[in-house]
Structures are given as structure tokens and as C-alpha cells.
Design a protein around this motif. Structure first.
Motif, mmCIF file in Angstrom:
data_model
loop_
_atom_site.group_PDB
_atom_site.id
_atom_site.type_symbol
_atom_site.label_atom_id
_atom_site.label_comp_id
_atom_site.label_asym_id
_atom_site.label_seq_id
_atom_site.Cartn_x
_atom_site.Cartn_y
_atom_site.Cartn_z
ATOM 1 N N ASP A 1 -3.516 19.218 -1.670
ATOM 2 C CA ASP A 1 -4.786 18.747 -2.227
ATOM 3 C C ASP A 1 -5.187 19.640 -3.390
ATOM 4 O O ASP A 1 -4.742 20.776 -3.524
ATOM 5 N N THR B 1 -9.422 3.764 4.460
ATOM 6 C CA THR B 1 -9.022 3.254 3.149
ATOM 7 C C THR B 1 -8.817 4.452 2.212
ATOM 8 O O THR B 1 -9.226 5.570 2.513
ATOM 9 N N TYR B 2 -8.196 4.196 1.080
ATOM 10 C CA TYR B 2 -8.000 5.270 0.113
ATOM 11 C C TYR B 2 -9.347 5.835 -0.363
ATOM 12 O O TYR B 2 -9.491 7.052 -0.547
ATOM 13 N N ARG B 3 -10.308 4.962 -0.557
ATOM 14 C CA ARG B 3 -11.619 5.404 -1.042
ATOM 15 C C ARG B 3 -12.300 6.313 -0.024
ATOM 16 O O ARG B 3 -12.834 7.368 -0.382
ATOM 17 N N LEU C 1 -10.865 8.067 2.292
ATOM 18 C CA LEU C 1 -10.121 9.324 2.351
ATOM 19 C C LEU C 1 -10.500 10.229 1.181
ATOM 20 O O LEU C 1 -10.733 11.434 1.371
ATOM 21 N N ALA C 2 -10.577 9.654 -0.008
ATOM 22 C CA ALA C 2 -10.916 10.456 -1.196
ATOM 23 C C ALA C 2 -12.311 11.059 -1.060
ATOM 24 O O ALA C 2 -12.524 12.228 -1.400
ATOM 25 N N VAL D 1 -0.037 11.079 4.060
ATOM 26 C CA VAL D 1 -0.521 9.699 4.093
ATOM 27 C C VAL D 1 0.660 8.768 4.368
ATOM 28 O O VAL D 1 1.718 8.897 3.750
ATOM 29 N N GLU E 1 1.470 4.491 4.975
ATOM 30 C CA GLU E 1 0.942 3.130 4.915
ATOM 31 C C GLU E 1 1.160 2.426 6.250
ATOM 32 O O GLU E 1 2.227 2.524 6.849
ATOM 33 N N MET F 1 -4.469 2.647 6.310
ATOM 34 C CA MET F 1 -3.671 3.796 5.929
ATOM 35 C C MET F 1 -3.859 4.902 6.964
ATOM 36 O O MET F 1 -4.981 5.240 7.330
ATOM 37 N N ALA G 1 -3.675 8.793 7.913
ATOM 38 C CA ALA G 1 -3.718 10.076 7.209
ATOM 39 C C ALA G 1 -3.690 11.219 8.216
ATOM 40 O O ALA G 1 -4.181 11.097 9.344
#
Length: 200
Positions: free
Chosen positions: A126, A154-156, A158-159, A179, A181, A186, A188
Motif C-alpha cells: 500500500d 467493492t473496490y471503492r 476497499l479504497a 486482492v 476476484e 472482491m 481482500a
């Protein structure tokens, strides 16, 4: 009449001569003193200007030291807030759990990670991993505890979760992020380090 006029005319040059002699005597006697007085005034003014400049510099240095001391005091207080003197595991887990709920992390799990960590394929460091390098300087005075987080999101989400970690009340550093799929979401896996101060 001529005698009287002569006496008057004879007195005038004498009076003028005496006046000129008085003025000359004044300049001869007092002019050096006046020059000395002017020189002393100039010297006093110069010393006063230097003293004022010195006092101004001293005031600026004092204010700078006070400001620097206040900044160090603030940093020390921030350190003590974010790196407690005890593991304080309950409060740490509660804070991470609140973040998981806030960012809609599903199937959330938290376990203690092995002390040595593990290398896994597809692990991406990271951006906050640079903090770990800075922490190495004071690591001798702190104790590290590693935790492994697993969840689906979701990716969002997680971000946003990763973005909030550097701003937590407790000092946390991200060691690794993995990560994978899945069909519906997703998966993680994050490994974190939490810190507390070493006892005396």
C-alpha cells in the motif's frame, strides 16, 4: 562737537572689538566642548540602536524557541495519543470494527497474524507502507502487534477503508494488501501493524 563725535566714534570700534573678542573666545573655549557633546550624542544614539536591535533579535529567538518547544510538545502528545502505553486491544478492535461497518465490508474477519509475516503471490504494498520506514527509527521504543483482516467488498469500499487507516486514533501501518476476484464480490486480505509503547 568734534570732540564729542570723536569720543562716540572711538567707543564704537572698541565695543566692536570687544564683541568680536567675546565671540572668538566663545568659539575657542566652547566649540571643542560642543563637538564633544555632539560626538557623545551620536555615540549614544548608535549604542541605543544596537541595543534595540539586540533586544529585537533576543525577543525573536525567544519566541522561536517557545514556538519550537510548543511544536515538539504537540508532536509528543500526538505520539502518546496514537501509541498508548498498553496494547489496549479492546479499543483497537472496536475502532477497526467501526471502520468495517462504516465502509460496508462483508464477511469481515480479524485474526492475529504470525509475527514473521508471510509472503504471498499477488501482494501489492500500500502507499502508506512508507510510514513503516520512518517507524524503524523509533521501533526500539515500541512494540508491534500484527493483525490480519479478511473481508469482501467493492473496490471503492476497499479504497476508502485503506484511505482511513492513516487517520485512525491508534497508529496503524499497512504491511500488505492482497486482492482476489470473486463471482459476487472482491475478496481482500490486509495485514496491519498496531503499536504501543514499550514499558520501562
Amino acid at each position: 562737537m568734534p570732540s564729542r563725535w570723536f569720543r562716540k566714534e572711538g567707543i564704537l570700534p572698541v565695543a566692536l572689538g570687544l564683541a568680536a573678542l567675546g565671540v572668538a573666545s566663545y568659539f575657542l573655549l566652547f566649540a571643542p566642548e560642543l563637538r564633544t557633546i555632539r560626538s557623545l550624542r551620536a555615540e549614544i544614539a548608535m549604542k541605543y540602536a544596537k541595543m534595540s536591535e539586540t533586544m529585537t533579535l533576543r525577543t525573536e529567538v525567544t519566541q522561536s524557541r517557545v514556538g519550537e518547544g510548543a511544536r515538539w510538545e504537540e508532536r509528543l502528545q500526538a505520539w502518546e495519543r496514537r501509541v498508548p502505553s498498553t496494547p489496549d486491544t479492546g479499543r483497537l478492535l472496536a475502532e477497526i470494527g467501526e471502520m468495517a461497518v462504516r465502509h460496508n465490508l462483508k464477511a469481515f474477519g480479524l485474526t492475529v497474524a504470525p509475527a514473521a509475516g508471510s509472503e504471498r503471490g499477488g501482494v501489492a504494498p500500500d502507499t502508506t507502507a512508507a510510514i513503516a520506514g520512518a517507524l524503524a527509527q523509533w521501533k526500539a521504543g515500541a512494540v508491534e502487534a500484527r493483525y490480519r483482516l479478511t473481508f469482501r467488498s467493492t473496490y471503492r469500499d476497499l479504497a476508502e477503508f485503506l484511505d482511513e487507516i492513516p487517520r485512525t486514533r491508534r497508529l496503524l501501518t499497512i504491511r500488505s494488501v492482497s486482492v482476489r476476484e470473486k463471482a459476487d464480490a472482491m475478496a481482500a486480505e490486509i495485514e496491519l501493524s498496531a503499536w504501543h509503547r514499550r514499558g520501562p
